[in-house]
Scaffold this active site. Structure first.
Site, mmCIF file in Angstrom:
data_model
loop_
_atom_site.group_PDB
_atom_site.id
_atom_site.type_symbol
_atom_site.label_atom_id
_atom_site.label_comp_id
_atom_site.label_asym_id
_atom_site.label_seq_id
_atom_site.Cartn_x
_atom_site.Cartn_y
_atom_site.Cartn_z
ATOM 1 N N ARG A 140 7.758 21.074 16.675
ATOM 2 C CA ARG A 140 6.877 19.980 16.296
ATOM 3 C C ARG A 140 6.079 19.500 17.501
ATOM 4 N NH1 ARG A 140 7.187 14.419 16.711
ATOM 5 N NH2 ARG A 140 9.388 14.280 17.219
ATOM 6 N N GLU A 199 6.522 11.331 25.781
ATOM 7 C CA GLU A 199 5.548 12.267 26.316
ATOM 8 C C GLU A 199 4.256 11.528 26.675
ATOM 9 O OE1 GLU A 199 5.698 16.079 24.142
ATOM 10 O OE2 GLU A 199 3.646 15.544 23.652
ATOM 11 N N ARG A 259 6.399 20.839 23.712
ATOM 12 C CA ARG A 259 7.739 20.501 24.201
ATOM 13 C C ARG A 259 8.642 21.691 24.425
ATOM 14 N NH1 ARG A 259 8.348 15.260 20.279
ATOM 15 N NH2 ARG A 259 6.935 13.995 21.531
ATOM 16 N N HIS A 261 16.390 16.173 20.103
ATOM 17 C CA HIS A 261 15.438 15.158 19.656
ATOM 18 C C HIS A 261 15.060 15.218 18.185
ATOM 19 C CE1 HIS A 261 12.276 12.247 20.217
ATOM 20 N NE2 HIS A 261 11.331 13.074 19.861
ATOM 21 N N PHE A 288 -1.677 13.792 24.295
ATOM 22 C CA PHE A 288 -0.292 14.106 23.981
ATOM 23 C C PHE A 288 -0.101 15.613 24.043
ATOM 24 C CE2 PHE A 288 3.628 12.302 22.340
ATOM 25 C CZ PHE A 288 3.463 10.972 22.670
ATOM 26 N N HIS A 339 13.534 17.476 23.545
ATOM 27 C CA HIS A 339 12.412 16.783 24.178
ATOM 28 C C HIS A 339 12.604 16.857 25.688
ATOM 29 C CE1 HIS A 339 9.667 13.665 25.444
ATOM 30 N NE2 HIS A 339 9.244 13.472 24.209
ATOM 31 N N LEU A 399 15.193 8.502 25.478
ATOM 32 C CA LEU A 399 13.896 9.157 25.580
ATOM 33 C C LEU A 399 12.891 8.393 26.434
ATOM 34 C CD1 LEU A 399 12.637 11.716 24.182
ATOM 35 C CD2 LEU A 399 11.234 10.049 22.988
ATOM 36 N N GLN A 409 14.437 20.648 18.097
ATOM 37 C CA GLN A 409 13.601 20.389 19.274
ATOM 38 C C GLN A 409 14.342 19.633 20.367
ATOM 39 O OE1 GLN A 409 10.036 17.496 19.230
ATOM 40 N NE2 GLN A 409 9.153 19.520 19.554
HETATM 41 C C1 LIG Z 1 13.373 8.101 20.722
HETATM 42 C C2 LIG Z 1 12.436 8.771 19.762
HETATM 43 C C3 LIG Z 1 11.069 8.704 19.970
HETATM 44 C C4 LIG Z 1 10.188 9.300 19.084
HETATM 45 N N1 LIG Z 1 8.843 9.210 19.291
HETATM 46 C C5 LIG Z 1 7.981 9.751 18.398
HETATM 47 C C6 LIG Z 1 6.574 9.604 18.563
HETATM 48 O O1 LIG Z 1 6.093 8.970 19.499
HETATM 49 N N2 LIG Z 1 5.753 10.171 17.657
HETATM 50 C C7 LIG Z 1 6.251 10.859 16.584
HETATM 51 O O2 LIG Z 1 5.452 11.318 15.788
HETATM 52 N N3 LIG Z 1 7.570 10.997 16.392
HETATM 53 C C8 LIG Z 1 8.455 10.463 17.280
HETATM 54 N N4 LIG Z 1 9.807 10.603 17.083
HETATM 55 C C9 LIG Z 1 10.293 11.228 15.851
HETATM 56 C C10 LIG Z 1 10.204 10.258 14.699
HETATM 57 O O3 LIG Z 1 10.377 8.957 15.157
HETATM 58 C C11 LIG Z 1 11.251 10.510 13.630
HETATM 59 O O4 LIG Z 1 11.304 11.855 13.322
HETATM 60 C C12 LIG Z 1 10.896 9.746 12.368
HETATM 61 O O5 LIG Z 1 10.745 8.391 12.676
HETATM 62 C C13 LIG Z 1 11.926 9.927 11.293
HETATM 63 O O6 LIG Z 1 11.650 9.023 10.241
HETATM 64 P P1 LIG Z 1 12.454 9.073 8.886
HETATM 65 O O7 LIG Z 1 11.882 8.026 8.023
HETATM 66 O O8 LIG Z 1 12.476 10.467 8.389
HETATM 67 O O9 LIG Z 1 13.956 8.731 9.305
HETATM 68 P P2 LIG Z 1 14.620 7.446 9.997
HETATM 69 O O10 LIG Z 1 13.645 6.494 10.537
HETATM 70 O O11 LIG Z 1 15.659 7.967 10.905
HETATM 71 O O12 LIG Z 1 15.303 6.704 8.790
HETATM 72 C C14 LIG Z 1 16.420 7.207 8.137
HETATM 73 C C15 LIG Z 1 16.817 6.215 7.081
HETATM 74 O O13 LIG Z 1 17.768 6.804 6.236
HETATM 75 C C16 LIG Z 1 18.819 5.914 6.012
HETATM 76 N N5 LIG Z 1 20.008 6.710 5.718
HETATM 77 C C17 LIG Z 1 20.509 7.753 6.421
HETATM 78 N N6 LIG Z 1 21.611 8.221 5.809
HETATM 79 C C18 LIG Z 1 21.775 7.494 4.699
HETATM 80 C C19 LIG Z 1 22.743 7.492 3.650
HETATM 81 N N7 LIG Z 1 23.751 8.350 3.622
HETATM 82 N N8 LIG Z 1 22.623 6.565 2.669
HETATM 83 C C20 LIG Z 1 21.608 5.662 2.681
HETATM 84 N N9 LIG Z 1 20.698 5.619 3.639
HETATM 85 C C21 LIG Z 1 20.767 6.532 4.636
HETATM 86 C C22 LIG Z 1 18.906 5.060 7.242
HETATM 87 O O14 LIG Z 1 19.465 3.821 6.929
HETATM 88 C C23 LIG Z 1 17.441 4.939 7.615
HETATM 89 O O15 LIG Z 1 16.885 3.843 6.940
HETATM 90 C C24 LIG Z 1 10.694 10.005 17.974
HETATM 91 C C25 LIG Z 1 12.068 10.076 17.762
HETATM 92 C C26 LIG Z 1 12.941 9.478 18.645
HETATM 93 C C27 LIG Z 1 14.398 9.607 18.422
#
Ligand SMILES: Cc1cc2nc3c(=O)[nH]c(=O)nc-3n(C[C@H](O)[C@H](O)[C@H](O)COP(=O)(O)OP(=O)(O)OC[C@H]3O[C@@H](n4cnc5c(N)ncnc54)[C@H](O)[C@@H]3O)c2cc1C
Ligand code: SF4
Ligand code: SF4
Ligand code: FES
Lengths: 264, 585
Positions: B395, B256, B287, B354, B116, B243, B253, B241
């Site tokens: 990141r 990578e 990235r 991203h 990666f 991507h 997306l 960031q």
């Molecule tokens: C397409 C894509 C591919 C990726 N691939 C990778 C990868 O391969 N490896 C890697 O390490 N990272 C990757 N990332 C980054 C990573 O996936 C995210 O940064 C990470 O999953 C974020 O997790 P989280 O739990 O912080 O937020 P999220 O999974 O976004 O969850 C947010 C939560 O908050 C809740 N929420 C939001 N606002 C409110 C509110 N006002 N009230 C109540 N609930 C709320 C939502 O319902 C949701 O449950 C990728 C990101 C994307 C977009």
């Protein structure tokens, strides 16, 4: 291990095929509306109705995008769930031209645009508002099949070993995004809301055929019940509806076979 | 208005929220409030993998991983936090496997690992196989596995509850302490107050400030916006960031991992241009470097396509079965959304917004800070909403899935521990008053502005003026545009006046958060006159450690007239082992 080709020489870019047609067209979305707050002047309960919206769309555009335009520019009260917009979160299952699909995975060009495109809520779950249905019964069936790894004995210090072949055995059913396209296309589920439905069985399959899991017996018992796998009449609606391309009916058949032979 | 009482309230059910819930609910009465059904969270979109120095396929160790994370972050990474993350990474991956996550396997049956961007052997010698993955749906499997375990553990969820406010109360010394949150129930339109000893924010990112983004429609930065409005600082918001490989024009997306499997970027002439920008690890450079290089190729006229505005991702030299097995989802995205067959055709790609490196400042116990040091008792944040800061200014791929697991877990443990001894803090008088007023203002407004129009204009200006490359001029333009949009937002009205499932209303609320965050992002970017990681200034191209090797801390200030302004301050970077070096790959 992953095979990696280290170096690939720089060379002329392979020819690209001609760009897709992006000439905008006007399409009609014929949407089944239901507004729960729309109580009649004398307290009559709200009734569903059809409403047409005309919207300009690029043929390569997602139906979801067209719907977002309607909501943003024409009628803010149009209500549907959406999040990822590329077919991985399972929010926007709806019945488009009579077929269950994700609005974000259905492109305008793949539908007959000479006629209005009909959009309705998925069937068999209570409609809350427009395209939003009550998902709780759906998730309850999912929970009922014990959708988690069951093991006994001490945890190993490192990872449990699993051969690539054993991993492959249940790969198909790990892809499920719990969108409910399958369950709400199932004629048995329509007539008998108690039936677990294909999505729950898919998720049971994911564990029953996982070589690390030891809960197959318990899950098979649950699926052997009255509202379990035996209700399925193998009509393949669910397989056709699955946006993840999971062979849903095949998975159900495998569970049935495991029940008959009591062996995974 | 209903009032609920829980020891611990977790806001968000993505990877960070559910990982926290699995810990917190073991030892404290826990509620998880989420605006989406847990499995709809955007963690499920993550594709490529989660890094940990398991050394399953080649020599590796957590110290190399830490070094890469620090260097990848262009030396803005807090090194103590990075060290914790990279050390705990190994158990984080093994824990997920034990919970049932179906990782892709080596022939020996171990968790397979792949290359990666920016992850190297022995401090940059060569690319290393460190990313643990499940085909190209690692995030999906993490989200499903965590949800499955929450079902097993009977975690209590409040689905489609939008948290719109955080209740902080001043203690006798005038310090803020946590007393709960206010939420809006989508189904009924009711407002609920949740009193809690500990609150964990895990609401994810805010990619929707941009037009071209890999982020979901629901990633509107609510958690950061709420904290901001309650007077808490935001850290390093200018570091966003981009991507490299979004599907051109769409932003969807392509992981990578595609380059990890051997994919190559080419310009219109077919040249593998990354050889010029990063001679050692080429297409697997971090990235920020790859995204900048792609934009330069396009600016210098070597872009492909009718408008010369993208480059190509070339997978055609890889065996078709390898693509099918390791990258099935992204090949399907290319087929579905661009009509391109990646096994035989080049895929048009361009950088897509991203990931937020910045967010709510926390320490390594996931405790939220109200300035450079002061902890807000009872308040925690983890995941993309937080800034610990393990990602610094850029990141590395796979480090976010790691971050949400490591710091989600830490937040859950810390919150439950705190709740075990702390008392409930009394709710303020009329705890829901601000939320009710906000909702009523939006619902009752007969203004002439539409949410969708303002949102689209904000996204346009952010893409054009605060994207991969920024200058004084473009940032000034963005700042002015946002100010004007905020004025117009005050005059916004919605059409749906109903109570039940009023998404029209919530989109208006979410837009308010986005506008606030766009403003903070741009202010931070204007203030940072250097290029570092995800923040590239055309007018200040060098990294300037003497003046800027420090975190930005933005504070919302309200003056006597009620006018709001942003005050910018700094916070030192934690340096332990690694002195800043020039960043070459
Ligand atoms: C397409 C894509 C591919 C990726 N691939 C990778 C990868 O391969 N490896 C890697 O390490 N990272 C990757 N990332 C980054 C990573 O996936 C995210 O940064 C990470 O999953 C974020 O997790 P989280 O739990 O912080 O937020 P999220 O999974 O976004 O969850 C947010 C939560 O908050 C809740 N929420 C939001 N606002 C409110 C509110 N006002 N009230 C109540 N609930 C709320 C939502 O319902 C949701 O449950 C990728 C990101 C994307 C977009
Ligand atoms: S195959 Fe079975 S589960 Fe699938 S739709 Fe037909 S009856 Fe329903
Ligand atoms: S099996 Fe397919 S259609 Fe059914 S819920 Fe899962 S992803 Fe959706
Ligand atoms: S919006 Fe996520 S699946 Fe369609």
């Amino acid at each position: 291990m992953t095979a990696v080709i280290e170096e690939a020489a720089s060379g002329p870019a392979p020819a690209q095929k001609p760009a897709r047609d992006h000439t905008p067209i006007v399409i009609t979305l014929r949407i089944r509306r239901f507004l729960p707050d729309l109580v009649g002047p004398n307290g009559e309960p709200p009734v569903p109705f059809w409403q047409d919206f005309q919207v300009e769309a690029d043929p390569t555009e997602r139906i979801l995008t067209a719907m977002l335009k309607v909501k943003g520019e024409q009628d803010g009260s149009l209500t549907f769930r959406r999040s990822c917009a590329h077919g991985i979160c399972g929010s926007d299952a709806m019945r488009i031209n009579g077929r269950n699909r994700l609005a974000c995975k259905t492109l305008v060009k793949d539908l007959d645009v000479t006629k209005p495109i009909t959009i309705e809520a998925i069937k068999g779950l209570e409609v809350e508002k427009d395209l939003v249905v009550d998902m709780d019964p759906f998730f309850q069936s999912f929970k009922d099949v014990m959708p988690f790894l069951i093991t006994s004995g001490n945890e190993p210090t490192r990872e449990r070993l699993q051969s690539p072949e054993d991993r492959e055995r249940f790969d198909d059913t790990t892809k499920c995004i719990l969108c409910a396209c399958c369950t709400t296309s199932c004629p048995v589920f329509w007539t008998d809301g108690q039936y677990f439905g294909p999505a729950a069985i898919v998720n049971a399959h994911r564990f029953i055929f996982d070589s690390r899991d030891e809960g197959a017996e318990q899950r098979l018992e649950i699926l052997n019940e009255k509202e379990g796998v035996w209700r399925c009449r193998t009509t393949f609606n669910c397989t056709d509806a699955c946006p993840r391309g999971i062979e849903v009916t095949k998975a159900i058949q495998e569970v049935k076979r495991a029940l008959i032979f009591r062996r995974v | 208005m209903q009032i609920h009482k829980y020891d611990t309230v977790i806001v968000g059910a993505g990877g960070a929220g559910m990982r926290a819930a699995l810990e917190a609910s073991k030892n404290s009465r826990t509620a998880v409030l989420t605006k989406l059904y847990p499995t709809r969270s955007h963690t499920g979109a993550a594709q490529g993998g989660m890094c940990a120095a398991l050394a399953n396929v080649e020599e590796d160790n957590w110290e190399w991983h830490t070094f890469d994370t620090v260097k990848g972050g262009d030396y803005l990474t807090d090194q103590d936090a990075a060290e914790i993350m990279c050390k705990e990474a190994i158990d984080a991956v093994l824990d997920l496997e034990k919970m049932g996550l179906p990782f892709s396997r080596t022939p020996e049956g171990r968790i397979d690992q792949r290359r990666f961007g920016g992850h190297t052997r022995d401090h940059g010698k060569a690319a290393v196989r460190r990313s643990c993955y499940a085909a190209d749906r690692t995030g999906h499997m993490i989200l499903q596995t965590l949800f499955q375990n929450c079902v097993k553990q009977n975690v209590e969820f409040f689905n489609e509850f939008y948290v719109l406010d955080l209740l902080l109360v001043d203690d006798e010394d005038g310090n803020k302490t946590t007393s709960g949150v206010v939420a809006y129930e989508l189904a009924s339109g009711e407002v609920h107050v949740f009193q809690a000893k500990a609150v964990i924010f895990a609401t994810g990112g805010f990619g929707k400030v941009f037009k071209t983004t890999s982020n979901a429609h629901t990633l509107t930065g609510d958690g950061m916006g709420i904290a901001w409005r309650r007077g808490l600082p935001l850290e390093d918001m200018e570091f966003y960031q981009f991507h490299p490989t979004g599907l051109a024009g769409l932003g969807i997306l392509l992981t990578e991992g595609a380059r990890g499997e051997g994919g190559i970027l080419r310009n219109a002439d077919g040249e593998r241009f990354m050889e010029r920008y990063a001679p050692t690890i080429k297409d697997l450079a971090p990235r920020d470097i790859v995204a900048r290089s792609m934009v330069l190729e396009v600016l210098e006229g070597r872009g492909a396509g009718p408008n010369k505005d993208y480059v190509y991702l070339d997978l055609t030299h890889l065996p078709a079965e390898q693509i099918e097995e390791k990258l099935p989802d992204i090949t399907e995205f290319a087929r579905t959304y661009l009509g391109v067959e990646p096994t035989t055709e080049l895929v048009p790609v361009y950088p897509t917004a991203h990931y937020a490196m910045g967010g709510i400042p926390t320490n390594v116990e996931a405790e939220v800070l109200s300035d450079n040091e002061t902890v807000v008792p009872g308040l925690y944040a983890a995941g993309e909403v937080a800034c610990v800061s393990v990602h610094g200014s850029n990141r590395l791929g796979t480090n976010s899935l790691l971050d949400i697991n490591v710091f989600g877990r830490r937040a859950g443990i810390a919150a439950a521990k705190y709740a075990a001894t702390a008392d409930f803090v009394e709710l303020p008088e009329n705890p829901a008053a601000d939320v009710v007023a906000l909702l009523e203002r939006l619902r009752d407004s007969d203004g002439t502005e539409r949410v969708a129009a303002i949102r689209a204009e904000m996204q346009e200006t952010m893409d054009a003026n605060a994207g991969v490359y920024r200058t004084e001029e473009t940032l000034k333009q963005a700042a002015a545009d946002i100010k004007a949009l905020q004025k117009r937002y005050a005059n916004v009205s919605i059409q749906d006046k109903g109570k039940r499932f009023n998404t029209d209303l919530l989109e208006a609320v979410e837009l308010g958060f986005l506008l606030d965050l766009a403003e903070v992002l741009v202010a931070g970017a204007q203030n940072r006159k250097e290029s570092r990681g995800g923040h590239a200034r055309e007018d200040y191209q060098a990294r300037d450690d003497a003046n800027y090797m420090k975190h930005t801390m933005a504070y919302r200030e309200v003056d006597a007239n009620g006018d709001v302004s942003i005050r910018l301050d700094w916070k030192p970077v934690v340096v332990t082992r690694y002195q800043p070096m020039e960043r070459k790959y």
